[in-house]
Design a protein around this motif. Structure first.
Motif, PDB file in Angstrom:
ATOM      1  N   ALA A 190     120.813  23.653  27.731  1.00  0.00           N
ATOM      2  CA  ALA A 190     120.628  25.080  27.990  1.00  0.00           C
ATOM      3  C   ALA A 190     120.173  25.271  29.430  1.00  0.00           C
ATOM      4  N   PHE A 191     120.177  26.527  29.881  1.00  0.00           N
ATOM      5  CA  PHE A 191     119.703  26.841  31.234  1.00  0.00           C
ATOM      6  C   PHE A 191     119.243  28.289  31.288  1.00  0.00           C
ATOM      7  N   ARG A 192     118.460  28.598  32.314  1.00  0.00           N
ATOM      8  CA  ARG A 192     118.122  29.973  32.650  1.00  0.00           C
ATOM      9  C   ARG A 192     118.215  30.143  34.151  1.00  0.00           C
ATOM     10  N   ALA A 193     119.045  31.095  34.587  1.00  0.00           N
ATOM     11  CA  ALA A 193     119.179  31.397  36.003  1.00  0.00           C
ATOM     12  C   ALA A 193     117.962  32.170  36.492  1.00  0.00           C
ATOM     13  N   PRO A 194     117.474  31.913  37.726  1.00  0.00           N
ATOM     14  CA  PRO A 194     116.348  32.686  38.261  1.00  0.00           C
ATOM     15  C   PRO A 194     116.686  34.174  38.299  1.00  0.00           C
ATOM     16  N   THR A 195     115.667  35.006  38.201  1.00  0.00           N
ATOM     17  CA  THR A 195     115.899  36.442  38.283  1.00  0.00           C
ATOM     18  C   THR A 195     116.170  36.843  39.730  1.00  0.00           C
ATOM     19  N   LEU A 196     116.730  38.023  39.890  1.00  0.00           N
ATOM     20  CA  LEU A 196     116.980  38.535  41.229  1.00  0.00           C
ATOM     21  C   LEU A 196     115.679  38.716  41.999  1.00  0.00           C
ATOM     22  N   PHE A 197     114.618  39.122  41.325  1.00  0.00           N
ATOM     23  CA  PHE A 197     113.320  39.276  41.972  1.00  0.00           C
ATOM     24  C   PHE A 197     112.791  37.925  42.454  1.00  0.00           C
ATOM     25  N   GLN A 198     112.944  36.893  41.629  1.00  0.00           N
ATOM     26  CA  GLN A 198     112.451  35.578  41.997  1.00  0.00           C
ATOM     27  C   GLN A 198     113.200  34.995  43.189  1.00  0.00           C
ATOM     28  N   ARG A 199     114.386  35.455  43.437  1.00  0.00           N
ATOM     29  CA  ARG A 199     115.170  34.921  44.548  1.00  0.00           C
ATOM     30  C   ARG A 199     115.083  35.775  45.807  1.00  0.00           C
ATOM     31  N   PHE A 200     115.072  37.108  45.669  1.00  0.00           N
ATOM     32  CA  PHE A 200     115.305  37.928  46.850  1.00  0.00           C
ATOM     33  C   PHE A 200     114.171  38.887  47.210  1.00  0.00           C
ATOM     34  N   SER A 201     113.103  38.927  46.436  1.00  0.00           N
ATOM     35  CA  SER A 201     111.980  39.788  46.795  1.00  0.00           C
ATOM     36  C   SER A 201     111.172  39.136  47.917  1.00  0.00           C
ATOM     37  N   ASP A 202     110.123  39.829  48.380  1.00  0.00           N
ATOM     38  CA  ASP A 202     109.248  39.253  49.395  1.00  0.00           C
ATOM     39  C   ASP A 202     108.508  38.035  48.865  1.00  0.00           C
ATOM     40  N   TYR A 203     108.466  37.893  47.549  1.00  0.00           N
ATOM     41  CA  TYR A 203     107.832  36.736  46.938  1.00  0.00           C
ATOM     42  C   TYR A 203     108.890  35.725  46.480  1.00  0.00           C
ATOM     43  N   GLY A 204     110.134  35.979  46.832  1.00  0.00           N
ATOM     44  CA  GLY A 204     111.230  35.193  46.302  1.00  0.00           C
ATOM     45  C   GLY A 204     111.566  33.965  47.121  1.00  0.00           C
ATOM     46  N   ASN A 205     112.514  33.216  46.591  1.00  0.00           N
ATOM     47  CA  ASN A 205     112.967  31.976  47.210  1.00  0.00           C
ATOM     48  C   ASN A 205     114.462  31.863  46.933  1.00  0.00           C
ATOM     49  N   ALA A 206     115.268  32.103  47.951  1.00  0.00           N
ATOM     50  CA  ALA A 206     116.720  32.134  47.771  1.00  0.00           C
ATOM     51  C   ALA A 206     117.302  30.781  47.396  1.00  0.00           C
ATOM     52  N   SER A 207     116.534  29.716  47.567  1.00  0.00           N
ATOM     53  CA  SER A 207     117.039  28.373  47.260  1.00  0.00           C
ATOM     54  C   SER A 207     116.689  27.915  45.845  1.00  0.00           C
ATOM     55  N   LEU A 208     116.115  28.803  45.028  1.00  0.00           N
ATOM     56  CA  LEU A 208     115.759  28.423  43.659  1.00  0.00           C
ATOM     57  C   LEU A 208     116.972  27.917  42.886  1.00  0.00           C
ATOM     58  N   LYS A 209     116.730  26.920  42.045  1.00  0.00           N
ATOM     59  CA  LYS A 209     117.753  26.399  41.142  1.00  0.00           C
ATOM     60  C   LYS A 209     117.509  26.914  39.725  1.00  0.00           C
ATOM     61  N   SER A 210     118.525  26.856  38.911  1.00  0.00           N
ATOM     62  CA  SER A 210     118.385  27.258  37.509  1.00  0.00           C
ATOM     63  C   SER A 210     117.484  26.281  36.767  1.00  0.00           C
ATOM     64  N   GLU A 211     116.661  26.812  35.863  1.00  0.00           N
ATOM     65  CA  GLU A 211     115.914  25.966  34.946  1.00  0.00           C
ATOM     66  C   GLU A 211     116.894  25.386  33.917  1.00  0.00           C
ATOM     67  N   TRP A 269     100.787  35.107  53.643  1.00  0.00           N
ATOM     68  CA  TRP A 269     101.253  35.731  52.410  1.00  0.00           C
ATOM     69  C   TRP A 269     100.770  34.946  51.197  1.00  0.00           C
ATOM     70  N   GLY A 270     100.515  35.650  50.119  1.00  0.00           N
ATOM     71  CA  GLY A 270      99.845  35.052  48.969  1.00  0.00           C
ATOM     72  C   GLY A 270     100.578  33.933  48.275  1.00  0.00           C
ATOM     73  N   GLY A 271     101.899  33.877  48.354  1.00  0.00           N
ATOM     74  CA  GLY A 271     102.643  32.829  47.688  1.00  0.00           C
ATOM     75  C   GLY A 271     104.046  33.274  47.358  1.00  0.00           C
ATOM     76  N   CYS A 272     104.773  32.441  46.615  1.00  0.00           N
ATOM     77  CA  CYS A 272     106.154  32.765  46.236  1.00  0.00           C
ATOM     78  C   CYS A 272     106.549  31.926  45.025  1.00  0.00           C
ATOM     79  N   TYR A 273     107.782  32.090  44.569  1.00  0.00           N
ATOM     80  CA  TYR A 273     108.312  31.347  43.430  1.00  0.00           C
ATOM     81  C   TYR A 273     108.994  30.073  43.918  1.00  0.00           C
ATOM     82  N   ASN A 274     108.793  28.992  43.182  1.00  0.00           N
ATOM     83  CA  ASN A 274     109.407  27.711  43.508  1.00  0.00           C
ATOM     84  C   ASN A 274     109.766  26.956  42.239  1.00  0.00           C
ATOM     85  N   ASN A 275     110.730  26.031  42.352  1.00  0.00           N
ATOM     86  CA  ASN A 275     110.963  25.040  41.299  1.00  0.00           C
ATOM     87  C   ASN A 275     109.881  23.986  41.440  1.00  0.00           C
TER      88      ASN A 275
END
Length: 604
Positions: free
Chosen positions: A397-418, A466-472
């Motif tokens: 199974a997999f879950r693709a990152p959300t649009l917020f997790q990738r492209f917001s100010d807290y996001g990371n465009a290089s995120l991979k799917s879980e 900045w406070g942080g962001c999303y990462n794998n």
């Protein structure tokens, strides 16, 4: 816990929903995305019908699901506050949620708005535990929850219910359905409100109340024998106070719109085509500290199932899902708007030869952001004795990152799917009204997405503080054992479940936050002097919160009584947390003490 183990073992070793003693004769849709006799389902599934929902006294969906095996709940206060539902120790975003076949999700941090879903508009709930991405695509790493609203009725029926309870609870529901010739329809409305409890006394000494409203309508038309059109619409709204900023009366407003239409055609025995299109809108907003997020999803599906003789079934599915996210600007960040789509082809095969059953699924998703993503599952069951069946299965199974997790100010465009890989084994037993099961599973999840500190990333504002962001950030292993069963003894219907889970972050070797190793449920129902009486007990062991501080274990006892005052009219009384135990599912957030409800329910 020993009492739970003894009761479940006394019913032998097989699983069934405590709500449906005749589950072996019922039909399940979610396990294969097509109608299937419950006795032929190889997956770990529970089914709750409207009667079970009524008996539970649950105010929202999370309160209902937590009574099932393998389910846990965490909530930031009362019934209207942010709710997380964990299936087999997974993340709350790892459960795919559907209403009448249409996906409900949020493209902010991900996952369904559990606190918003209007339970009083739901006729039936099906819960599939275990990965199902080979059937449903992205998100179903830990399971699927599907809600079915009131639909066709063979004759005109009507119902209404009114409930009052502790914490200023007022709750009302009305429903009407019927059939006239080739046309049938259903309409349901609900409204409820409560003064609530003081969720965080140390921050804001006030009651955090909530108001929830919903309406649902469905209509169907039989064009010809085997040919049918149907359409459905659901709208839900929730306004809830919460304690976010000290000294401020924070309020959240949440809305959900679900609309869809479909056509089904039966060409011959065992040859059925289904087409469906729909749209869901999920909006969340807070005041006076302004934040707003809007998710819109569009769905297209074309599915065909074909029986090959009496023992085999083939299926093929084409599906497209489009996600859009809009976060209007705030004083902290500019407007975020994004979209993506996923196209999928899925194939399935089910077979029975003698006492053996097989089920295989394969799906190929193409995401506009991540490219190709294949998933597969294989399950086998063997009825090695008249009352016993053993099963084995494996799935990815997999879950693709959300649009917020990738492209917001807290996001990371290089995120991979879980991603995940799951294996499980089951042993089931059924004899008459008694059923029991033992399920053992192990699910390894990779590329886990989590929030990391500012040292690991820089914001899109190019601010190194900045406070942080999303990462794998790592890997998790979700493994455990579920023992469940039901039986009838001396006129008392008994059901119980016991779960031992080890949901662990493999990089830190710590249990995942807000999930216990041991949980259990126990229920007993009987009839005495014209009253239907019930007792239920739910227990959870020690957990750790997100700050690694301990949350103590707890046990909650509930009692209910129902009585028919006259034909079609019943009185219902329920007391929850009878011992007035103080407990937390999220640290520093209070939970309700002893509460009661009294209601009248009328059915035509």
């Amino acid at each position: 816990m020993a009492a739970l183990l003894c009761l479940a073992a006394s019913a032998a070793l097989a699983q069934a929903s405590p709500s449906s003693p005749s589950s072996a004769q019922s039909v399940v849709v979610t396990a294969a995305r097509a109608p299937q006799a419950a006795a032929d389902v190889l997956a770990d599934v529970s089914v709750l019908d409207r009667n079970a929902i009524e008996r539970s006294g649950a105010i929202n969906l999370g309160d209902l699901l937590v009574r099932l095996p393998g389910m846990e709940l965490a909530r930031n206060g009362g019934s209207g506050s942010t709710t997380s539902v964990f299936v087999r120790g997974s993340e709350t975003r790892h459960v795919a949620v559907y209403i009448d076949g249409l996906r409900v999700d949020g493209q902010s941090t991900g996952g369904a708005p559990w606190e918003l879903l209007p339970l009083d508009l739901v006729e039936r709930v099906e819960v599939l535990r275990g990965p199902a991405a080979a059937i449903y695509g992205s998100d179903a790493i830990a399971g699927v929850v599907q809600l079915f609203t009131r639909r066709e009725a063979g004759k005109t029926s009507a119902s209404a219910a009114l409930t009052a309870g502790s914490e200023g609870l007022l709750r009302g529901r009305a429903a009407l359905s019927g059939k006239a010739g080739a046309l049938d329809g259903a309409l349901s409305v609900m409204a409820e409100q409560a003064d609530g409890l003081d969720a965080r006394p140390s921050r804001n000494p006030d009651r955090d109340g909530w108001r929830r409203q919903g309406v649902q309508a469905g209509v169907g038309l039989d064009l010809a024998p085997g040919q049918r059109l149907d359409a459905q619409w659901l709208s839900g709204r929730l306004r809830a106070q919460y304690d976010g900023t000290a000294g401020v009366d924070d309020v959240s407003r949440h809305s959900l719109q679900v609309a869809g239409a479909g056509w089904s055609g039966r060409w011959a025995d065992g040859s059925v085509t289904r087409a469906q299109l729909g749209e869901t809108r999920n909006t969340y907003e807070t005041q006076p500290s302004y934040y707003r997020t809007e998710t819109q999803q569009r769905h297209w599906l074309l599915q065909h199932d074909l029986a090959l003789g009496a023992n085999q079934q083939l299926g093929a599915l084409l599906e497209r899902r489009e996600d859009e996210l809009l976060n209007p600007s705030t004083q902290y960040s500019p407007t975020l708007a994004g979209q993506r789509h996923q196209d999928a082809l899925a194939l399935s095969w089910r077979a029975r030869w003698g006492s053996q059953q097989w089920q295989a699924h394969w799906r190929h998703d193409r995401d506009s952001e991540f490219g190709k993503k294949p998933t597969a599952s294989l399950a086998w069951g063997w009825g090695f004795a008249p009352t016993w069946r053993v099963g084995l299965s494996a799935a990815s199974a997999f879950r693709a990152p959300t649009l917020f997790q990738r492209f917001s100010d807290y996001g990371n465009a290089s995120l991979k799917s879980e991603t995940s890989r799951n294996v499980e084994a089951s042993l089931r037993w059924q004899a008459g009204a008694s059923e029991a099961s033992l399920v053992v599973f192990r699910n390894r999840v990779g590329n886990l997405i989590d929030w990391t500190g500012s040292g690991d990333c820089k914001s899109r504002l190019d601010d190194p503080t900045w406070g942080g962001c999303y990462n794998n950030v790592g890997r998790a292993r979700l493994q455990g054992v579920t023992l469940a069963g039901l039986t009838r003894l001396a006129g008392v219907a008994l059901s119980a479940s016991l779960d031992y889970h080890d949901p662990r972050n493999l990089d830190t070797d710590r249990l995942l936050a807000r999930r216990a190793r041991v949980t259990g449920t126990l229920a007993a129902d009987t009839t005495l002097a014209g009253w239907e009486l019930g007792l239920d007990w739910r227990a959870s062991g020690q957990r750790y919160d997100i700050d690694n501080k301990t949350l103590a274990g707890y046990g909650l006892l509930g009692l209910r009584a129902e009585h028919a005052l006259m034909a079609g009219l019943r009185i219902e009384v329920r007391v929850d947390n009878l011992t007035d135990q103080r407990y937390e599912t999220a640290r520093t957030y209070a939970s309700s003490g002893r509460t009661g409800q009294v209601g009248l329910r009328w059915t035509l």
